[in-house]
Write a protein that holds these residues in place. Sequence first.
Motif, mmCIF file in Angstrom:
data_model
loop_
_atom_site.group_PDB
_atom_site.id
_atom_site.type_symbol
_atom_site.label_atom_id
_atom_site.label_comp_id
_atom_site.label_asym_id
_atom_site.label_seq_id
_atom_site.Cartn_x
_atom_site.Cartn_y
_atom_site.Cartn_z
ATOM 1 N N UNK A 37 14.949 53.333 44.867
ATOM 2 C CA UNK A 37 13.696 54.031 44.505
ATOM 3 C C UNK A 37 12.531 52.756 44.452
ATOM 4 N N UNK A 38 11.601 52.979 45.493
ATOM 5 C CA UNK A 38 10.636 51.778 45.767
ATOM 6 C C UNK A 38 9.120 52.237 45.651
ATOM 7 N N UNK A 39 8.426 51.443 44.950
ATOM 8 C CA UNK A 39 6.896 51.633 44.995
ATOM 9 C C UNK A 39 6.239 50.438 45.293
ATOM 10 N N UNK A 48 4.072 55.705 42.354
ATOM 11 C CA UNK A 48 4.636 56.404 43.419
ATOM 12 C C UNK A 48 5.733 56.116 43.961
ATOM 13 N N UNK A 49 6.839 56.500 43.586
ATOM 14 C CA UNK A 49 8.322 56.090 43.856
ATOM 15 C C UNK A 49 8.961 56.707 44.903
ATOM 16 N N UNK A 50 9.384 56.148 46.067
ATOM 17 C CA UNK A 50 9.927 56.955 47.225
ATOM 18 C C UNK A 50 11.246 56.218 47.468
ATOM 19 N N UNK A 51 12.321 56.994 47.784
ATOM 20 C CA UNK A 51 13.790 56.399 48.287
ATOM 21 C C UNK A 51 13.516 55.734 49.571
ATOM 22 N N UNK A 52 13.981 54.658 49.961
ATOM 23 C CA UNK A 52 14.269 53.870 51.154
ATOM 24 C C UNK A 52 15.531 53.132 51.064
ATOM 25 N N UNK A 53 16.233 53.066 52.321
ATOM 26 C CA UNK A 53 17.615 52.677 52.348
ATOM 27 C C UNK A 53 17.591 51.175 52.672
ATOM 28 N N UNK A 54 18.476 50.518 52.236
ATOM 29 C CA UNK A 54 18.657 48.943 52.645
ATOM 30 C C UNK A 54 19.307 49.125 53.920
ATOM 31 N N UNK A 55 18.860 48.212 54.807
ATOM 32 C CA UNK A 55 19.242 47.965 56.268
ATOM 33 C C UNK A 55 19.712 46.681 56.599
ATOM 34 N N UNK A 56 19.979 45.589 55.491
ATOM 35 C CA UNK A 56 20.456 44.392 55.572
ATOM 36 C C UNK A 56 21.835 44.657 55.186
ATOM 37 N N UNK A 57 22.621 43.374 55.155
ATOM 38 C CA UNK A 57 23.817 43.286 54.526
ATOM 39 C C UNK A 57 23.864 42.584 53.332
ATOM 40 N N UNK A 58 24.937 42.623 52.343
ATOM 41 C CA UNK A 58 24.879 41.996 51.219
ATOM 42 C C UNK A 58 24.962 40.762 50.973
ATOM 43 N N UNK A 59 25.491 40.143 52.453
ATOM 44 C CA UNK A 59 25.615 38.588 52.601
ATOM 45 C C UNK A 59 24.401 38.023 52.947
ATOM 46 N N UNK A 86 2.678 39.435 53.662
ATOM 47 C CA UNK A 86 3.561 38.844 53.002
ATOM 48 C C UNK A 86 2.991 38.289 51.798
ATOM 49 N N UNK A 87 3.759 38.276 50.754
ATOM 50 C CA UNK A 87 3.122 37.856 49.432
ATOM 51 C C UNK A 87 2.663 39.188 48.391
ATOM 52 N N UNK A 88 2.446 40.336 49.068
ATOM 53 C CA UNK A 88 2.414 41.681 48.216
ATOM 54 C C UNK A 88 3.755 41.916 47.604
ATOM 55 N N UNK A 89 3.941 42.869 46.828
ATOM 56 C CA UNK A 89 5.355 43.239 46.066
ATOM 57 C C UNK A 89 5.651 44.493 46.193
ATOM 58 N N UNK A 90 6.953 44.695 45.975
ATOM 59 C CA UNK A 90 7.626 46.073 45.787
ATOM 60 C C UNK A 90 7.997 45.990 44.216
ATOM 61 N N UNK A 91 8.217 47.083 43.672
ATOM 62 C CA UNK A 91 9.082 47.389 42.570
ATOM 63 C C UNK A 91 10.430 48.321 43.158
ATOM 64 N N UNK A 92 11.523 47.871 42.736
ATOM 65 C CA UNK A 92 12.642 48.554 43.435
ATOM 66 C C UNK A 92 13.624 48.781 42.096
ATOM 67 N N UNK A 93 14.467 49.942 42.216
ATOM 68 C CA UNK A 93 15.289 50.255 41.432
ATOM 69 C C UNK A 93 16.610 49.617 41.639
ATOM 70 N N UNK A 94 17.910 49.756 40.997
ATOM 71 C CA UNK A 94 19.219 49.595 41.428
ATOM 72 C C UNK A 94 19.583 50.460 42.470
ATOM 73 N N UNK A 95 20.698 49.977 43.249
ATOM 74 C CA UNK A 95 20.907 50.887 44.468
ATOM 75 C C UNK A 95 21.571 52.144 44.035
ATOM 76 N N UNK A 96 21.709 53.334 44.839
ATOM 77 C CA UNK A 96 22.164 54.607 44.472
ATOM 78 C C UNK A 96 22.123 55.163 45.931
#
Length: 222
Positions: A37-39, A48-59, A86-96
């Motif tokens: 959940x990202x805002x 205003x939280x919206x779901x977005x998927x991680x597209x990177x790798x854990x590494x 760049x420099x602006x910020x997101x607030x994210x939750x743990x993964x689900x």
Amino acid sequence: MSHTVKIISIDPVTHNVNRYRVEKPKGFTFTPGQATDLSINQPEWKDKKNPFTFTCLNTDPYLEFTIKSYSDSEEGVTDHLRKLKPGDEFIISDAWGAIEYKGPGYFIAGGAGITPFIAILRQLHKDGKIGYNKLFFSNKTAADIILADEFKQMLGNNAIFTTTEDKGTPGDHRRINTGFLKTEVDDFKTHFYVCGPDPMVKEISEILEKLGAKVNSVIFEK
């Protein structure tokens, strides 16, 4: 738990899709295919939280999101994302999330619904386990196809792109429907990963079950 992360870079992927790379909180992990959940960390946007998927790798040393912007969305979040820097910020939750790799099969995506499959396929490719997985990716036009070159590089001829509004131009213009699936699927007893607009997911899931797919082998975000 929520995490405030700074944007490292913003780069275009298509005419209306950008790649956002952000700082990675210490110890943060996810399963490829999962979301958060990202805002936007600005007073008028942070709730205003919206779901977005991680597209990177854990590494990877960063977190990455590949996000399509919609100028007519109700809240205007994805349109506002394009105005960040760049420099602006997101607030994210743990993964689900319910989408994760269960074994070889067929990935079926419509438009921005491809995003949960990006990390899954990248991880399989990195591990040398891409195997005979196939991707069916439907878009309106060729200009809308996200990461076409990368998918072709990873999957070769097992990446099939269809464009439904490019008729009259070279390419595959089929809808992903019963006829398409009967032609392109060799085994309906394998895994199917489906993501896209809700009506598409519902329609394809129902078609797959009628064609013999097991209910628990059709994987989508519920």
